[in-house]
Write an enzyme that holds these catalytic residues in place. Structure first.
Site, PDB file in Angstrom:
ATOM      1  N   ALA A 144       0.805  -1.220   0.000  1.00 13.18           N
ATOM      2  CA  ALA A 144       0.000   0.000   0.000  1.00 13.18           C
ATOM      3  C   ALA A 144       0.842   1.276   0.000  1.00 13.18           C
ATOM      4  O   ALA A 144       0.350   2.334  -0.357  1.00 13.18           O
ATOM      5  CB  ALA A 144      -0.923   0.011   1.217  1.00 13.18           C
ATOM      6  N   LYS A 145       2.074   1.178   0.440  1.00 11.97           N
ATOM      7  CA  LYS A 145       2.987   2.329   0.526  1.00 11.97           C
ATOM      8  C   LYS A 145       2.338   3.512   1.244  1.00 11.97           C
ATOM      9  O   LYS A 145       2.396   4.641   0.793  1.00 11.97           O
ATOM     10  CB  LYS A 145       3.490   2.725  -0.859  1.00 11.97           C
ATOM     11  CG  LYS A 145       4.305   1.628  -1.517  1.00 11.97           C
ATOM     12  CD  LYS A 145       4.694   2.000  -2.925  1.00 11.97           C
ATOM     13  CE  LYS A 145       5.367   0.854  -3.640  1.00 11.97           C
ATOM     14  NZ  LYS A 145       4.400  -0.136  -4.149  1.00 11.97           N
ATOM     15  N   ARG A 146       1.743   3.247   2.379  1.00 12.58           N
ATOM     16  CA  ARG A 146       1.056   4.268   3.170  1.00 12.58           C
ATOM     17  C   ARG A 146       2.063   5.131   3.899  1.00 12.58           C
ATOM     18  O   ARG A 146       3.146   4.691   4.241  1.00 12.58           O
ATOM     19  CB  ARG A 146       0.113   3.641   4.201  1.00 12.58           C
ATOM     20  CG  ARG A 146      -1.055   2.864   3.630  1.00 12.58           C
ATOM     21  CD  ARG A 146      -2.073   3.731   2.943  1.00 12.58           C
ATOM     22  NE  ARG A 146      -1.730   3.887   1.554  1.00 12.58           N
ATOM     23  CZ  ARG A 146      -2.173   4.840   0.765  1.00 12.58           C
ATOM     24  NH1 ARG A 146      -2.983   5.763   1.202  1.00 12.58           N
ATOM     25  NH2 ARG A 146      -1.821   4.903  -0.483  1.00 12.58           N
ATOM     26  N   THR A 163       3.414  -2.214   3.358  1.00  8.37           N
ATOM     27  CA  THR A 163       4.537  -1.371   2.977  1.00  8.37           C
ATOM     28  C   THR A 163       4.217   0.068   3.356  1.00  8.37           C
ATOM     29  O   THR A 163       3.064   0.486   3.334  1.00  8.37           O
ATOM     30  CB  THR A 163       4.815  -1.468   1.459  1.00  8.37           C
ATOM     31  OG1 THR A 163       3.646  -1.074   0.739  1.00  8.37           O
ATOM     32  CG2 THR A 163       5.212  -2.881   1.070  1.00  8.37           C
TER      33      THR A 163
END
Length: 91
Positions: free
Chosen positions: A21-23, A47
């Protein structure tokens, strides 16, 4: 969200679910993301993007029973355009 939650629920408990998700957002939004990812969706890890600093990551780190993978440098060809950008190239 409902479909993702349903898919994750079908994964056997011994198999970790890592959301790519690369939050990484302001602290309050990151807290909501952590609740959504871990409590609502039931993911094991996700992620994270560190660009907004430690406060953006803290809500995820506060959950030691879950994992977090920090984006350091991506492998896509254009990643260096920003990730290794030198100030001397500034206008």
């Amino acid at each position: 969200m409902a479909a993702l939650r349903e898919v994750i629920a079908r994964v056997p408990a011994e198999i970790p679910v890592i959301l790519d998700a690369k939050r990484g957002d302001i602290a309050e939004t990151s807290e909501a993301y952590a609740r959504a990812v871990f409590d609502v969706l039931g993911a094991t890890a996700l992620t994270l993007s560190p660009y907004l600093g430690g406060e953006a990551l803290a809500p995820f780190f506060a959950r030691p029973e879950h994992g977090a993978f920090i984006l350091c440098k991506t492998s896509n060809p254009g990643a260096g355009e920003f990730q290794t950008w030198k100030w001397r190239h500034a206008l």
